[in-house]
Design a protein around this motif. Sequence first.
Motif, PDB file in Angstrom:
ATOM      1  N   ASN A   1      -8.408  23.939   5.249  1.00 38.10           N
ATOM      2  CA  ASN A   1      -9.142  23.147   6.475  1.00 38.10           C
ATOM      3  C   ASN A   1      -8.264  22.237   7.055  1.00 38.10           C
ATOM      4  N   HIS A   2      -7.111  21.503   6.506  1.00 36.82           N
ATOM      5  CA  HIS A   2      -6.275  20.840   7.214  1.00 36.82           C
ATOM      6  C   HIS A   2      -4.660  21.536   7.554  1.00 36.82           C
ATOM      7  N   ASN A   3      -4.794  22.809   7.392  1.00 43.29           N
ATOM      8  CA  ASN A   3      -3.659  23.773   7.868  1.00 43.29           C
ATOM      9  C   ASN A   3      -2.428  23.052   7.328  1.00 43.29           C
ATOM     10  N   ASN A   4      -2.564  22.754   5.736  1.00 39.16           N
ATOM     11  CA  ASN A   4      -1.392  22.618   5.092  1.00 39.16           C
ATOM     12  C   ASN A   4      -0.472  21.252   5.672  1.00 39.16           C
ATOM     13  N   SER A   5      -1.093  20.512   6.478  1.00 34.92           N
ATOM     14  CA  SER A   5      -0.485  19.431   6.915  1.00 34.92           C
ATOM     15  C   SER A   5      -0.863  18.242   6.317  1.00 34.92           C
ATOM     16  N   ASN A   6      -1.718  18.115   5.458  1.00 32.23           N
ATOM     17  CA  ASN A   6      -2.128  16.870   4.925  1.00 32.23           C
ATOM     18  C   ASN A   6      -1.200  15.986   4.155  1.00 32.23           C
ATOM     19  N   THR A   7      -1.142  14.712   4.309  1.00 37.60           N
ATOM     20  CA  THR A   7      -0.048  14.054   3.580  1.00 37.60           C
ATOM     21  C   THR A   7      -0.787  12.443   3.221  1.00 37.60           C
ATOM     22  N   LYS A   8      -2.109  12.693   3.415  1.00 32.83           N
ATOM     23  CA  LYS A   8      -2.924  11.471   3.002  1.00 32.83           C
ATOM     24  C   LYS A   8      -3.742  11.413   1.396  1.00 32.83           C
ATOM     25  N   LEU A   9      -4.138  12.474   0.942  1.00 30.69           N
ATOM     26  CA  LEU A   9      -4.719  12.856  -0.177  1.00 30.69           C
ATOM     27  C   LEU A   9      -4.195  14.026  -0.814  1.00 30.69           C
ATOM     28  N   PHE A  10      -4.075  13.721  -2.191  1.00 31.96           N
ATOM     29  CA  PHE A  10      -3.574  14.848  -3.013  1.00 31.96           C
ATOM     30  C   PHE A  10      -4.550  14.838  -4.142  1.00 31.96           C
ATOM     31  N   PHE A  11      -4.484  16.076  -4.670  1.00 30.25           N
ATOM     32  CA  PHE A  11      -5.560  16.356  -5.545  1.00 30.25           C
ATOM     33  C   PHE A  11      -4.708  16.668  -6.867  1.00 30.25           C
ATOM     34  N   CYS A  12      -4.948  15.945  -8.064  1.00 27.77           N
ATOM     35  CA  CYS A  12      -4.051  16.034  -9.175  1.00 27.77           C
ATOM     36  C   CYS A  12      -4.855  16.080 -10.335  1.00 27.77           C
ATOM     37  N   ASP A  13      -4.328  16.670 -11.566  1.00 24.54           N
ATOM     38  CA  ASP A  13      -4.996  16.694 -12.780  1.00 24.54           C
ATOM     39  C   ASP A  13      -3.913  16.033 -13.948  1.00 24.54           C
ATOM     40  N   ILE A  14      -4.469  15.527 -15.048  1.00 24.07           N
ATOM     41  CA  ILE A  14      -3.711  14.892 -16.093  1.00 24.07           C
ATOM     42  C   ILE A  14      -4.448  15.738 -17.376  1.00 24.07           C
ATOM     43  N   GLU A  15      -3.386  16.202 -18.291  1.00 26.92           N
ATOM     44  CA  GLU A  15      -4.142  16.610 -19.477  1.00 26.92           C
ATOM     45  C   GLU A  15      -3.822  15.697 -20.695  1.00 26.92           C
TER      46      GLU A  15
ATOM     47  N   PRO B   1       0.785  -1.186   0.158  1.00 27.51           N
ATOM     48  CA  PRO B   1      -0.130  -0.094  -0.132  1.00 27.51           C
ATOM     49  C   PRO B   1       0.779   1.399   0.023  1.00 27.51           C
ATOM     50  N   ARG B   2       0.555   2.334  -0.846  1.00 27.31           N
ATOM     51  CA  ARG B   2       1.071   3.602  -1.030  1.00 27.31           C
ATOM     52  C   ARG B   2       0.835   4.332   0.454  1.00 27.31           C
ATOM     53  N   PRO B   3       1.279   5.388   1.009  1.00 24.26           N
ATOM     54  CA  PRO B   3       0.885   6.059   2.160  1.00 24.26           C
ATOM     55  C   PRO B   3       0.103   7.178   1.633  1.00 24.26           C
ATOM     56  N   TYR B   4      -0.491   7.642   0.702  1.00 26.30           N
ATOM     57  CA  TYR B   4      -1.337   8.533   0.037  1.00 26.30           C
ATOM     58  C   TYR B   4      -2.349   7.883  -1.091  1.00 26.30           C
ATOM     59  N   SER B   5      -3.313   8.659  -1.130  1.00 27.28           N
ATOM     60  CA  SER B   5      -4.438   8.659  -2.158  1.00 27.28           C
ATOM     61  C   SER B   5      -4.278   9.669  -3.171  1.00 27.28           C
ATOM     62  N   PHE B   6      -4.761   9.521  -4.320  1.00 27.50           N
ATOM     63  CA  PHE B   6      -4.994  10.591  -5.330  1.00 27.50           C
ATOM     64  C   PHE B   6      -6.121  10.580  -5.693  1.00 27.50           C
ATOM     65  N   LEU B   7      -6.687  11.952  -5.956  1.00 26.72           N
ATOM     66  CA  LEU B   7      -7.931  12.153  -6.551  1.00 26.72           C
ATOM     67  C   LEU B   7      -7.484  13.028  -7.917  1.00 26.72           C
ATOM     68  N   ILE B   8      -7.810  12.218  -8.994  1.00 29.84           N
ATOM     69  CA  ILE B   8      -7.277  12.776 -10.194  1.00 29.84           C
ATOM     70  C   ILE B   8      -8.488  13.218 -11.217  1.00 29.84           C
ATOM     71  N   PHE B   9      -8.260  14.502 -11.697  1.00 34.27           N
ATOM     72  CA  PHE B   9      -9.311  15.095 -12.831  1.00 34.27           C
ATOM     73  C   PHE B   9      -8.514  15.153 -13.943  1.00 34.27           C
ATOM     74  N   PHE B  10      -9.316  14.343 -15.114  1.00 30.08           N
ATOM     75  CA  PHE B  10      -8.781  14.289 -16.094  1.00 30.08           C
ATOM     76  C   PHE B  10      -9.219  15.547 -17.180  1.00 30.08           C
ATOM     77  N   ASP B  11      -8.656  16.022 -17.762  1.00 28.04           N
ATOM     78  CA  ASP B  11      -8.696  17.088 -18.687  1.00 28.04           C
ATOM     79  C   ASP B  11      -8.197  17.063 -20.028  1.00 28.04           C
ATOM     80  N   ALA B  12      -8.997  17.796 -20.912  1.00 28.53           N
ATOM     81  CA  ALA B  12      -8.362  17.977 -22.255  1.00 28.53           C
ATOM     82  C   ALA B  12      -8.753  19.299 -22.658  1.00 28.53           C
ATOM     83  N   ALA B  13      -7.334  20.122 -22.972  1.00 21.91           N
ATOM     84  CA  ALA B  13      -7.516  21.352 -23.316  1.00 21.91           C
ATOM     85  C   ALA B  13      -8.450  21.825 -24.476  1.00 21.91           C
TER      86      ALA B  13
END
Length: 343
Positions: free
Chosen positions: A104-118, A65-77
């Motif tokens: 809301n997490h005072n910049n201390s988040n290490t569990k979830l990262f928001f990402c996008d892919i073009e 298991p990785r120590p983090y999760s990703f929420l990914i937004f798929f985009d197309a310019a």
Amino acid sequence: MAISSAHLFFLLSFIALSLFLVISTAETESELVDDLQTLQSQSKSGVIHLDDRTVSKFLTSPKTPRPYSFLIFFDAAQLHDKSELRLRELRQEFALVASSFITNHNNSNTKLFFCDIEFRESQSSFHLFGVNSLPHIRLVGPTVKSLKDDSEQMDQGDFSRLAESMAEFVESRTKLTVGPIHRPPILSKKQLGLIVAILLISSPFVAKKIFAGETLLHDPKIWLSGAVFVYFFSVSGAMHNIIRKMPMFLVDRNDPNKLIFFYQGSGMQLGAEGFAVGFLYTIVGLLLAFVTHVLVYVKDARAKRVAMVVAILVSFWAVKKVIFLDNWKTGYGIHGFWPSSWN
């Protein structure tokens, strides 16, 4: 005694190797999290921009298991101009959720990262996730091995509530709390202060005009024009166009030099189409107002008849055009029937 020493040597070697591997893995995971936090801090909204290389670095190469999760937004310019997809708006709402979560997490988040892919930059990643339609949002949890089969896709029907529905999706899947969505104010503090200053300065002059009865609000023509505008606004579907952000026209896919002002199909209405129908309805409304409020004061009976006939013919033409357009769009027709006593 020699055998016992050999066993002890191999046991100590095995323990040392295991500790080395554990420490090495922990250091690698810690380095990945540090790299993600660095990329997150470099982004204004907190959304990390991924490409094929970083997808491999953070998702496919590390062991689960990785120590983090990703929420990914798929985009197309190249699809941002297609208003029906609302990619630009959804991307902004996604960034809003990301910045709110980080705040809301005072910049201390290490569990979830928001990402996008073009799409143009990372076609291999789109294929790796099996993404073939947009808009598309996926959650990649710590234990996900197959990005296509194991990651969770956000339902297309949940995009209607924008940032709030994205936050609910995160909370229901990760058990993390996003917190309140921090939307930027409509007016900045400087703009608000400027407006207040203008109001305070102009208030004595405005009060003088009001008491003297010299404002636009005392002019009956303004109220008449406003009533006509409200009528046109309501019958033209302008509110629908504003809420749905419908374009005035579309470009024909088969002929880029040709514009489409009327869309055939009941699921969509263009802005120009609504204005055309609203104009026809407004003509009928104004003619009715003319007949009931102006024509009654005309003393010449012949002039009354001519004006009445013209009003009826123009109204009949306008309503006929609206019915024809409705039939062309939806396929439904309106049929007239004679009273049964006339047969």
